[in-house]
Design a protein around this motif. Sequence first.
Motif, mmCIF file in Angstrom:
data_model
loop_
_atom_site.group_PDB
_atom_site.id
_atom_site.type_symbol
_atom_site.label_atom_id
_atom_site.label_comp_id
_atom_site.label_asym_id
_atom_site.label_seq_id
_atom_site.Cartn_x
_atom_site.Cartn_y
_atom_site.Cartn_z
ATOM 1 N N ILE B 44 0.844 -1.204 0.000
ATOM 2 C CA ILE B 44 0.000 0.000 0.000
ATOM 3 C C ILE B 44 0.878 1.253 0.000
ATOM 4 O O ILE B 44 0.675 2.176 -0.782
ATOM 5 N N TYR B 47 2.796 1.641 -3.324
ATOM 6 C CA TYR B 47 1.852 1.949 -4.404
ATOM 7 C C TYR B 47 1.430 3.413 -4.333
ATOM 8 O O TYR B 47 1.389 4.120 -5.345
ATOM 9 N N GLU B 48 1.125 3.896 -3.157
ATOM 10 C CA GLU B 48 0.787 5.317 -2.984
ATOM 11 C C GLU B 48 1.943 6.184 -3.478
ATOM 12 O O GLU B 48 1.744 7.204 -4.120
ATOM 13 N N ILE B 51 2.094 6.114 -7.313
ATOM 14 C CA ILE B 51 1.029 6.953 -7.870
ATOM 15 C C ILE B 51 1.418 8.426 -7.721
ATOM 16 O O ILE B 51 1.283 9.218 -8.652
ATOM 17 N N ARG B 101 -8.342 13.576 -9.542
ATOM 18 C CA ARG B 101 -9.408 13.096 -8.638
ATOM 19 C C ARG B 101 -10.385 12.203 -9.396
ATOM 20 O O ARG B 101 -10.897 11.236 -8.856
ATOM 21 N N LEU B 103 -9.714 10.192 -11.519
ATOM 22 C CA LEU B 103 -9.114 8.862 -11.693
ATOM 23 C C LEU B 103 -9.128 8.068 -10.378
ATOM 24 O O LEU B 103 -8.689 6.927 -10.317
ATOM 25 N N GLY B 104 -9.615 8.687 -9.318
ATOM 26 C CA GLY B 104 -9.755 7.972 -8.044
ATOM 27 C C GLY B 104 -8.664 8.281 -7.037
ATOM 28 O O GLY B 104 -8.607 7.674 -5.970
ATOM 29 N N PHE B 105 -7.796 9.234 -7.400
ATOM 30 C CA PHE B 105 -6.702 9.572 -6.481
ATOM 31 C C PHE B 105 -6.739 11.067 -6.173
ATOM 32 O O PHE B 105 -7.594 11.788 -6.649
ATOM 33 N N GLY B 106 -5.800 11.516 -5.349
ATOM 34 C CA GLY B 106 -5.757 12.935 -5.017
ATOM 35 C C GLY B 106 -6.684 13.293 -3.875
ATOM 36 O O GLY B 106 -7.184 14.406 -3.794
ATOM 37 N N ALA B 107 -6.925 12.342 -2.979
ATOM 38 C CA ALA B 107 -7.779 12.617 -1.816
ATOM 39 C C ALA B 107 -6.960 13.172 -0.652
ATOM 40 O O ALA B 107 -7.493 13.435 0.414
ATOM 41 N N MET B 109 -4.510 11.517 0.840
ATOM 42 C CA MET B 109 -4.249 10.424 1.784
ATOM 43 C C MET B 109 -2.929 9.717 1.496
ATOM 44 O O MET B 109 -2.543 8.814 2.247
ATOM 45 N N ASN B 113 -1.004 7.871 4.433
ATOM 46 C CA ASN B 113 -1.084 6.410 4.306
ATOM 47 C C ASN B 113 0.293 5.761 4.380
ATOM 48 O O ASN B 113 0.479 4.724 5.015
ATOM 49 N N LYS B 116 1.308 5.765 7.903
ATOM 50 C CA LYS B 116 0.460 4.881 8.717
ATOM 51 C C LYS B 116 0.846 3.400 8.577
ATOM 52 O O LYS B 116 0.830 2.660 9.554
ATOM 53 N N TYR B 117 1.181 2.999 7.356
ATOM 54 C CA TYR B 117 1.385 1.570 7.116
ATOM 55 C C TYR B 117 2.826 1.091 7.296
ATOM 56 O O TYR B 117 3.099 -0.095 7.205
#
Lengths: 116, 139
Positions: B44, B47-48, B51, B101, B103-107, B109, B113, B116-117
């Motif tokens: 995760i 991948y972030e 991206i 956004r 495309l599902g990204f750019g929140a 996080m 993230n 966090k991980y």
Amino acid sequence: MTIEQVAQILNAEFVCCEENKHNEVHSACGSDMMSDVLAYVKDQSVLITGLCNPQVVRTAEMMDMVCIVFVRGKRPSDEAIALAQQKGLVMMTTQHRMFSACGLLYSAGLIAGESC
Amino acid sequence: MEHLHLEYDVDGNNFVSAGQATENVKFCLKGLGVNPQDIRRIAIAMYEGEINMVIHANGGKAIADIYLDKIVVQLIDSGEGIANIEQAMQPGFSTATEDIRSLGFGAGMGLPNMKKYTDDFAIESTLGVGTKITLTVKF
């Protein structure tokens, strides 16, 4: 429930990897924001989304999900389908909107699962 | 195995291929029998990062070093850099465009993230030079 039952409940059409429809799924997550899926999801096996690009498949793969449901009759791009086929990830499309799709699956026993 | 070194070029002009380096690293870790929870954590976070490099920095390099007890991933780009790292670390803060956004990204996080991980998260950024992020997950 099985992936096949998910398809029946949502009256969904398989897009790829139907051969894996007998796999069990227990929890799901619905979102169009992949960043949120990556941030909040843990151990959910079904992704319900209206987003159709290949990164939906990559996100599902990173989260070890096994099935993607596309709502509002959307169909994933050819690139997304090819990627899902490589990974054996089941894809299906339903005419239901996100809220109805989630509600139907929840009522049938699929849970939200634990969040991180 | 003492140490496995992997290097990838992340293509900044190809949103479709973003995540390939992470997929490869994930595949290697699975083959090595690493705990699935640890694999997911680094997958995760990396991948972030991939991206981010594609949408903000026109690509870059992803380097993974796998040891017996940990993985260290370096994400290095020559993008415009981050003006205020503290602000960029706030969940929900994003400079992403509406296109991204959609495309599902750019929140906003991505960086939170990654922190966090992972067990260790380090970020260095210089305006006009680029950004280097180092992610460590212990097994």
